[in-house]
Design a protein around this motif. Structure first.
Motif, PDB file in Angstrom:
ATOM      1  N   ASN A  12      22.155  35.798  43.680  1.00  0.00           N
ATOM      2  CA  ASN A  12      21.227  36.692  44.380  1.00  0.00           C
ATOM      3  C   ASN A  12      21.890  37.977  44.866  1.00  0.00           C
ATOM      4  OD1 ASN A  12      22.674  35.860  46.656  1.00  0.00           O
ATOM      5  ND2 ASN A  12      21.061  34.493  47.384  1.00  0.00           N
ATOM      6  N   ARG A  13      23.173  38.203  44.449  1.00  0.00           N
ATOM      7  CA  ARG A  13      23.777  39.478  44.863  1.00  0.00           C
ATOM      8  C   ARG A  13      24.900  39.944  43.939  1.00  0.00           C
ATOM      9  NH1 ARG A  13      23.736  39.699  49.867  1.00  0.00           N
ATOM     10  NH2 ARG A  13      25.138  41.475  50.029  1.00  0.00           N
ATOM     11  N   LEU A  14      24.860  39.549  42.657  1.00  0.00           N
ATOM     12  CA  LEU A  14      25.851  40.061  41.713  1.00  0.00           C
ATOM     13  C   LEU A  14      25.624  41.557  41.548  1.00  0.00           C
ATOM     14  CD1 LEU A  14      28.157  39.719  39.716  1.00  0.00           C
ATOM     15  CD2 LEU A  14      26.479  39.074  37.985  1.00  0.00           C
ATOM     16  N   ASP A  15      26.570  42.348  42.062  1.00  0.00           N
ATOM     17  CA  ASP A  15      26.359  43.783  42.136  1.00  0.00           C
ATOM     18  C   ASP A  15      26.266  44.413  40.738  1.00  0.00           C
ATOM     19  OD1 ASP A  15      26.459  46.155  44.155  1.00  0.00           O
ATOM     20  OD2 ASP A  15      27.743  46.754  42.484  1.00  0.00           O
ATOM     21  N   PRO A  16      25.282  45.287  40.517  1.00  0.00           N
ATOM     22  CA  PRO A  16      25.128  45.926  39.204  1.00  0.00           C
ATOM     23  C   PRO A  16      26.363  46.707  38.781  1.00  0.00           C
ATOM     24  CG  PRO A  16      23.149  46.248  40.515  1.00  0.00           C
ATOM     25  CD  PRO A  16      24.169  45.647  41.429  1.00  0.00           C
ATOM     26  N   ASP A  17      27.067  47.328  39.738  1.00  0.00           N
ATOM     27  CA  ASP A  17      28.288  48.068  39.396  1.00  0.00           C
ATOM     28  C   ASP A  17      29.354  47.129  38.847  1.00  0.00           C
ATOM     29  OD1 ASP A  17      27.117  50.404  40.227  1.00  0.00           O
ATOM     30  OD2 ASP A  17      28.109  50.448  42.172  1.00  0.00           O
ATOM     31  N   VAL A  18      29.425  45.930  39.417  1.00  0.00           N
ATOM     32  CA  VAL A  18      30.384  44.942  38.934  1.00  0.00           C
ATOM     33  C   VAL A  18      29.990  44.465  37.545  1.00  0.00           C
ATOM     34  CG1 VAL A  18      31.351  42.642  39.339  1.00  0.00           C
ATOM     35  CG2 VAL A  18      31.033  44.214  41.257  1.00  0.00           C
ATOM     36  N   ALA A  19      28.726  44.128  37.360  1.00  0.00           N
ATOM     37  CA  ALA A  19      28.252  43.656  36.056  1.00  0.00           C
ATOM     38  C   ALA A  19      28.468  44.709  34.974  1.00  0.00           C
ATOM     39  CB  ALA A  19      26.773  43.286  36.146  1.00  0.00           C
ATOM     40  N   LYS A  20      28.218  45.963  35.318  1.00  0.00           N
ATOM     41  CA  LYS A  20      28.393  47.054  34.350  1.00  0.00           C
ATOM     42  C   LYS A  20      29.865  47.283  34.038  1.00  0.00           C
ATOM     43  CE  LYS A  20      27.281  51.952  33.615  1.00  0.00           C
ATOM     44  NZ  LYS A  20      26.645  53.156  34.218  1.00  0.00           N
ATOM     45  N   LEU A  21      30.685  47.302  35.067  1.00  0.00           N
ATOM     46  CA  LEU A  21      32.118  47.543  34.903  1.00  0.00           C
ATOM     47  C   LEU A  21      32.755  46.483  34.011  1.00  0.00           C
ATOM     48  CD1 LEU A  21      34.799  49.017  35.946  1.00  0.00           C
ATOM     49  CD2 LEU A  21      34.930  47.114  37.538  1.00  0.00           C
ATOM     50  N   LEU A  22      32.377  45.234  34.254  1.00  0.00           N
ATOM     51  CA  LEU A  22      32.985  44.131  33.529  1.00  0.00           C
ATOM     52  C   LEU A  22      32.223  43.773  32.261  1.00  0.00           C
ATOM     53  CD1 LEU A  22      33.829  41.785  36.552  1.00  0.00           C
ATOM     54  CD2 LEU A  22      35.148  43.671  35.617  1.00  0.00           C
ATOM     55  N   THR A  23      31.138  44.508  31.992  1.00  0.00           N
ATOM     56  CA  THR A  23      30.236  44.220  30.868  1.00  0.00           C
ATOM     57  C   THR A  23      29.931  42.726  30.808  1.00  0.00           C
ATOM     58  OG1 THR A  23      32.088  44.036  29.284  1.00  0.00           O
ATOM     59  CG2 THR A  23      31.053  46.199  29.533  1.00  0.00           C
ATOM     60  N   LEU A  24      29.555  42.194  31.966  1.00  0.00           N
ATOM     61  CA  LEU A  24      29.262  40.770  32.066  1.00  0.00           C
ATOM     62  C   LEU A  24      27.967  40.435  31.345  1.00  0.00           C
ATOM     63  CD1 LEU A  24      30.160  40.037  35.792  1.00  0.00           C
ATOM     64  CD2 LEU A  24      31.464  39.405  33.777  1.00  0.00           C
TER      65      LEU A  24
END
Length: 529
Positions: free
Chosen positions: A71-83
């Motif tokens: 409920n809080r996986l940050d979009p910047d983190v997901a984008k940076l890591l291409t998760l």
């Protein structure tokens, strides 16, 4: 321990050492490696992932770890890591506020954009409360996605954030500004009573505000817990929740894959015994094996108390600082029950599709408050509140084809249980299962195996001092410039070259990756960001 201390072996030097292979440690390591640093992650366990690391319940049945929703996986983190762990907006999970009579309230969209099972008047009242809280949470969110301001050293970008928050309030009018200041430190029960009349909804918001925090809904400042939940962002939208493709078990491999793709060296089964420091500067670590690993940057992505009280030589730290770290409140009060079932459970009145969502047992504010009260005295309630998911519905690999798994986060389970958990665990587990049986008749007869993790078990299994998944209470005096303590807020520490990047750092816990991301950005900026 100083640099003159002997070590039996010396490993090749790195630019950065990350202690702890949880999602924050892997996030920090990935960003540093993407920017040309030679990084090694040292993880004590046999696998990375931290609290997202799974475990077996019974042959053929598995739990994906402590967390059972995102409920809080940050979009910047997901984008940076291409998760590759995000899901489509249509798969956002509902929240079912369970009622003993089977007439439930079902919240859909971003924290109740629409709600089934309530009156039109209650829907309008909830919408008004939601609009107010989402706006106010948005003000606070400005400060959660950036390094906290440093007392006495306010920077221009800090002033910009403060001015932006002020402008948001001004443009909403004087009344909105007064309301924000009035509500900021209120208890969640008073706010819910102010807007709502439906006990199911009031119980839900009381539960969400206090999950993982040692407060009851009528405790002062408990509304902050709900604000924190509402600042969470998934799929570029606040206050949503989902399970990633492949289930929660896909998270740890996704973070690991991103780190290795960036060139990070990951070493599991490597326990750090000491952080090497001399005259106020950290220069490396010594492993339990005696091997010394050196680097000018040490990033500790484990609990702050473990970092300073176990790994650092107290002679390198100020006495007042050690005392402040020792006083961090970090005793968990949530237990996690995993059940291996021979068939999927059926909760009375819940549609098959909504069984994939989050089911909450919190009948009213009084129910949550009464569940909390015994915890103040080291006891658990005979009538607990809990959040339930059925993980095998999202990830069939967690159970046999005809079976299922159930995961429940149960409040309140005090770390320091009177009489101890060795004798208390069977009684508490029976209470939980009996409670579940009332909402899902026949569940108890389908149990193949059970696995109850108390805060003491979490401490042992996940190296979490106090068994607190946030690495410290999310309360007003342990947030922002005081997280974990003032002298080590903003990721820096009294030891040059040593940085913090765990949930015990700003902005706090949950699967967001923000502490790791913001810590790495600060390091890469040379202390300017």
């Amino acid at each position: 321990m100083t640099s003159s201390d002997p070590a039996r072996n010396t490993a090749s030097a790195f630019d950065a050492i990350v202690i702890g292979g949880g999602h924050n440690g892997l996030t920090a390591a990935t960003l540093l490696a993407q920017n040309g640093r030679k990084v090694v992650v040292l993880e004590t366990a046999a696998a990375v992932g931290g609290a997202t690391r799974g475990y077996d319940i019974h042959p053929g049945y598995r739990s994906a770890g402590l967390a059972h929703i995102v409920n809080r996986l940050d979009p910047d983190v997901a984008k940076l890591l291409t998760l590759d762990v995000r899901t489509s907006p249509g798969a956002l999970l509902p929240t079912v506020a369970l009622s003993p009579d089977g007439k439930h309230a079902v919240l859909r969209g971003a924290y109740g954009e629409t709600i089934d099972g309530i009156s039109p008047d209650e829907a309008k009242a909830f919408a008004a409360m939601r609009k107010k809280l989402m706006f106010q949470a948005g003000i606070l969110k400005r400060f959660l996605k950036r390094r906290p301001p440093e007392i006495g050293k306010i920077r221009l970008n800090d002033l910009g954030a403060i001015a932006g928050a002020g402008l948001s309030l001004i443009t909403k009018g004087r009344e909105e500004g007064r309301d924000f200041l009035r509500m900021l430190l209120m208890n969640v029960a008073d706010v819910a009573d102010e807007y709502l009349s439906d006990d199911r909804l009031k119980g839900l918001v009381a539960f969400d505000a206090t999950l993982g925090i040692h407060l009851g809904p009528r405790s002062p400042t408990s509304l902050l817990g709900l604000y924190y939940r509402l600042t969470g962002e998934t799929n570029d939208k606040s206050a949503t929740q989902y399970v990633p493709r492949g289930g929660m078990g896909a998270l740890a491999p996704a973070f690991e894959k991103a780190a290795t793709a960036a060139g990070v060296t990951i070493r599991t089964g490597m326990s750090v015994a000491r952080i090497i420091a001399d005259r106020g500067t950290a220069t490396g670590v010594i492993l339990a094996s005696g091997v010394q690993v050196t680097a000018p940057i040490i990033v500790s992505a484990i609990h702050p108390q473990a970092t300073f009280l176990k790994l650092c030589d107290s002679g390198e730290l100020d006495t007042g600082f050690v005392r402040a770290v020792s006083n961090i409140r970090s005793k968990g009060n949530v237990a996690k029950l995993d059940l291996a079932l021979d068939r999927p459970p059926a909760f009375t009145g819940v549609s098959p599709a909504d069984h994939r969502g989050r089911l909450v047992i919190a009948r009213s504010i009084a129910h949550v408050e009464n569940a909390f009260n015994p915890a103040k005295y080291g006891e658990f309630s005979p009538d607990p509140v809990m959040e339930i998911t059925l993980p095998s519905l999202a990830d069939p690999a967690l159970a046999p084809s005809d079976g299922a798994t159930l995961s429940a986060l149960v409040e309140f389970a005090p770390y320091d249980l009177k009489g101890g958990w060795e004798s208390g665990k069977p009684a508490f587990q029976k209470i939980i299962i009996d409670t579940l049986e009332r909402y899902a008749p026949g569940l108890s007869s389908s149990i193949v195996a059970s696995h109850l993790l108390t805060p003491v078990d979490m401490e042992t299994q996940y190296s979490l001092p106090g068994g607190h998944w946030h690495h410290g209470e999310l309360q007003a005096d342990q947030l922002l410039v005081n997280r974990p303590v003032n002298a080590s807020a903003g990721y820096t520490t009294p030891l040059a070259g040593l940085y913090l990047a765990s949930a015990g750092s700003h902005p706090g816990g949950g699967i967001s990756g923000l502490p790791g991301l913001l810590a790495a950005r600060h390091i890469l900026s040379g202390g300017r960001a």
